[in-house]
Design a protein around this motif. Sequence first.
Motif, PDB file in Angstrom:
ATOM      1  N   LEU A 308      12.693  39.926 -16.126  1.00  0.00           N
ATOM      2  CA  LEU A 308      13.679  40.545 -17.022  1.00  0.00           C
ATOM      3  C   LEU A 308      14.406  41.693 -16.323  1.00  0.00           C
ATOM      4  O   LEU A 308      15.617  41.866 -16.494  1.00  0.00           O
ATOM      5  N   LEU A 309      13.676  42.482 -15.539  1.00  0.00           N
ATOM      6  CA  LEU A 309      14.322  43.571 -14.791  1.00  0.00           C
ATOM      7  C   LEU A 309      15.386  43.022 -13.854  1.00  0.00           C
ATOM      8  O   LEU A 309      16.519  43.523 -13.819  1.00  0.00           O
ATOM      9  N   LEU A 310      15.041  41.981 -13.097  1.00  0.00           N
ATOM     10  CA  LEU A 310      15.973  41.457 -12.102  1.00  0.00           C
ATOM     11  C   LEU A 310      17.229  40.909 -12.758  1.00  0.00           C
ATOM     12  O   LEU A 310      18.341  41.120 -12.257  1.00  0.00           O
ATOM     13  N   GLN A 311      17.083  40.227 -13.888  1.00  0.00           N
ATOM     14  CA  GLN A 311      18.246  39.565 -14.490  1.00  0.00           C
ATOM     15  C   GLN A 311      18.992  40.461 -15.480  1.00  0.00           C
ATOM     16  O   GLN A 311      20.215  40.588 -15.411  1.00  0.00           O
ATOM     17  N   ALA A 321      16.896  35.488  -8.835  1.00  0.00           N
ATOM     18  CA  ALA A 321      15.686  36.113  -9.375  1.00  0.00           C
ATOM     19  C   ALA A 321      14.442  35.300  -9.015  1.00  0.00           C
ATOM     20  O   ALA A 321      13.403  35.863  -8.638  1.00  0.00           O
ATOM     21  N   SER A 322      14.540  33.974  -9.130  1.00  0.00           N
ATOM     22  CA  SER A 322      13.373  33.139  -8.843  1.00  0.00           C
ATOM     23  C   SER A 322      13.015  33.187  -7.361  1.00  0.00           C
ATOM     24  O   SER A 322      11.833  33.211  -7.003  1.00  0.00           O
ATOM     25  N   VAL A 323      14.024  33.219  -6.486  1.00  0.00           N
ATOM     26  CA  VAL A 323      13.742  33.312  -5.048  1.00  0.00           C
ATOM     27  C   VAL A 323      13.154  34.686  -4.711  1.00  0.00           C
ATOM     28  O   VAL A 323      12.254  34.806  -3.872  1.00  0.00           O
ATOM     29  N   GLY A 435       5.505  43.325 -22.823  1.00  0.00           N
ATOM     30  CA  GLY A 435       6.891  43.083 -23.207  1.00  0.00           C
ATOM     31  C   GLY A 435       7.392  44.121 -24.205  1.00  0.00           C
ATOM     32  O   GLY A 435       8.522  44.616 -24.109  1.00  0.00           O
ATOM     33  N   THR A 436       6.560  44.467 -25.181  1.00  0.00           N
ATOM     34  CA  THR A 436       6.934  45.484 -26.163  1.00  0.00           C
ATOM     35  C   THR A 436       7.096  46.841 -25.503  1.00  0.00           C
ATOM     36  O   THR A 436       8.040  47.597 -25.807  1.00  0.00           O
ATOM     37  N   LEU A 437       6.187  47.189 -24.589  1.00  0.00           N
ATOM     38  CA  LEU A 437       6.320  48.451 -23.854  1.00  0.00           C
ATOM     39  C   LEU A 437       7.627  48.486 -23.072  1.00  0.00           C
ATOM     40  O   LEU A 437       8.340  49.512 -23.059  1.00  0.00           O
ATOM     41  N   PHE A 438       7.991  47.387 -22.447  1.00  0.00           N
ATOM     42  CA  PHE A 438       9.213  47.317 -21.653  1.00  0.00           C
ATOM     43  C   PHE A 438      10.444  47.551 -22.525  1.00  0.00           C
ATOM     44  O   PHE A 438      11.278  48.421 -22.236  1.00  0.00           O
ATOM     45  N   PHE A 439      10.572  46.795 -23.618  1.00  0.00           N
ATOM     46  CA  PHE A 439      11.774  46.900 -24.440  1.00  0.00           C
ATOM     47  C   PHE A 439      11.811  48.211 -25.220  1.00  0.00           C
ATOM     48  O   PHE A 439      12.893  48.727 -25.522  1.00  0.00           O
ATOM     49  N   SER A 440      10.649  48.775 -25.562  1.00  0.00           N
ATOM     50  CA  SER A 440      10.628  50.074 -26.243  1.00  0.00           C
ATOM     51  C   SER A 440      11.128  51.167 -25.308  1.00  0.00           C
ATOM     52  O   SER A 440      11.822  52.100 -25.734  1.00  0.00           O
ATOM     53  N   THR A 441      10.804  51.095 -24.026  1.00  0.00           N
ATOM     54  CA  THR A 441      11.240  52.092 -23.049  1.00  0.00           C
ATOM     55  C   THR A 441      12.711  51.926 -22.697  1.00  0.00           C
ATOM     56  O   THR A 441      13.420  52.918 -22.455  1.00  0.00           O
ATOM     57  N   GLU A 449      19.328  51.988 -14.756  1.00  0.00           N
ATOM     58  CA  GLU A 449      18.262  52.974 -14.554  1.00  0.00           C
ATOM     59  C   GLU A 449      17.207  52.888 -15.657  1.00  0.00           C
ATOM     60  O   GLU A 449      16.014  53.076 -15.404  1.00  0.00           O
ATOM     61  N   ASP A 450      17.654  52.628 -16.897  1.00  0.00           N
ATOM     62  CA  ASP A 450      16.701  52.492 -18.002  1.00  0.00           C
ATOM     63  C   ASP A 450      15.771  51.313 -17.772  1.00  0.00           C
ATOM     64  O   ASP A 450      14.561  51.392 -18.037  1.00  0.00           O
ATOM     65  N   TYR A 451      16.329  50.200 -17.293  1.00  0.00           N
ATOM     66  CA  TYR A 451      15.500  49.035 -17.011  1.00  0.00           C
ATOM     67  C   TYR A 451      14.491  49.337 -15.902  1.00  0.00           C
ATOM     68  O   TYR A 451      13.334  48.904 -15.956  1.00  0.00           O
ATOM     69  N   LEU A 452      14.931  50.068 -14.886  1.00  0.00           N
ATOM     70  CA  LEU A 452      14.020  50.433 -13.801  1.00  0.00           C
ATOM     71  C   LEU A 452      12.890  51.334 -14.305  1.00  0.00           C
ATOM     72  O   LEU A 452      11.728  51.159 -13.941  1.00  0.00           O
ATOM     73  N   THR A 453      13.245  52.308 -15.137  1.00  0.00           N
ATOM     74  CA  THR A 453      12.227  53.188 -15.702  1.00  0.00           C
ATOM     75  C   THR A 453      11.214  52.396 -16.521  1.00  0.00           C
ATOM     76  O   THR A 453       9.997  52.610 -16.412  1.00  0.00           O
TER      77      THR A 453
END
Length: 523
Positions: A308-311, A321-323, A435-441, A449-453
Amino acid sequence: MELSAIAARVTAMTNATVVPHRWLGLWALLAAMLMNLLDATVVTVAGPAIQRDLGGSETSLQWIAAAYTLALAVGLLTGGRLGDMLGRRRVLLVGEAGFLLASLACGLAWSPESLIVARVIQGLFASVMIPQIFGLIRDLFPPHEFGKAFGALGPVIGLATILGPVIAGVLVDADLLGTGWRMVFLINLPLGAFGLLVGARVLPAGRGDRSLRLDGVGALLAGLAMFLLIFPLVQGRELGWPGWLAGMAVAAVLALGTFLRRQRRMARAGRVPLVELSVLAKRSYAAGVGFVLVFFGAIVGFSLVIALLLQLGLGFGPLRASVTMAPWAVGAFLGSGFASAAMGRLGRRILHLGLALMVVGLVATHLTLGRVGVDLGGWDLVPALLVYGVGMGMIFVPLFDIIMAEVTDREIGSASGLLESFQQVGASLGVAVLGTLFFSTVGVLPSGEDYLTAARQVTLAALGLTVLAFALGFLLPRRARTAAPPAAPPAVPSAEQGPSERAADEAQAERPADEAVREPATV
């Protein structure tokens, strides 16, 4: 009778039971396993493309990934029993046909909800199909060919692990006939058609044992408990964490307690329960269940978040992303090969070695994401993901054999099926929690930058779970089970058996431990 005469009669009997075209039958079984392995991994890469086409929230993405593994976990409790009751070939073919129809429904889905329902059906039919494979391999081949037959599964599992996400990226980017992401499910149709046609002609038919009974109520209770546990974790963020979700968690505990009491009553009444509760009383096995939940939750949730971060966060296409994630799978393949050679010598220590490498890979991933930032390229993550994958692969091969080391032969069938179910529950929990932690952050209007964090936060959470698995590893047996579990209760020579039948039983019973067939764990 002279030993040479007995040996000749045993050889004649073995040759007489050889199934014609058995290697073609093995390919039919491998096709069924390949479909399951691909569908467990392709959504990781195809998820963002699905969301762009069908719409839906981030929570829908989590359900599309978790629905399959959750349904598979529920169905595995009864899938093997159905094969014993009705015959393995019949149940395999029914499961495969249902899986194909569900795959077609996935490919034709018109909304996130319809795709989630189709994924649930896919998982249920997979749980009917997969448990029959190992038994049918034993039905197909004489004992002296077991090693070769089961040995073919390892490369298939390894290649599917490596190629699954890559195939998904290729298919989504290729947009064959305008199908886009839908082809990741429609690719099952030719695979399944081959398996069905060849399986119906080549696989040995078995009548099964109609005297066995299926505990449908117990399976429903177990499934209800799993759903009530997963639903609040996936849906809570989108709903704003209302108080009634806590009620669902309490209801999950009550459903689980009711299931366990039912299994205990069935055992006392002399009926065969879905789960031999005696295995859970063993400290090593109970620790193994915890290890499986934590380990598979960490790796499945972490892999979803990296994709999800990559895409979504960095704008990578599905193929790129897959490679980018391929070194992870290559490392898992290499680690599995090392574990196969070293597990007998290292025993439980190989788990700790693999977990230590995973910790190194996670720390390197966290540092790389912080150092490179939004300029992250495909090569930046190669060292970290490769090391992480090697460590992960070192655990796949010996894990179940080590956990099962102190389980008795009477408990082996129930214990192995329960572990497979917990593996899928762990995967569902990983998707739900990480997944919930990722989308909540990430927040509502995220930047790169938000996705990286968010990804760095998930990496730290995965690191914590890996350390917990490291601690649980000390409670596991020091050595793996020395012989493979029997396909059926050991045959007892009787007065009704002729000398050749008794000799065959004795010859099989006296096979040395190093000739035991190990069934590779699916991942």
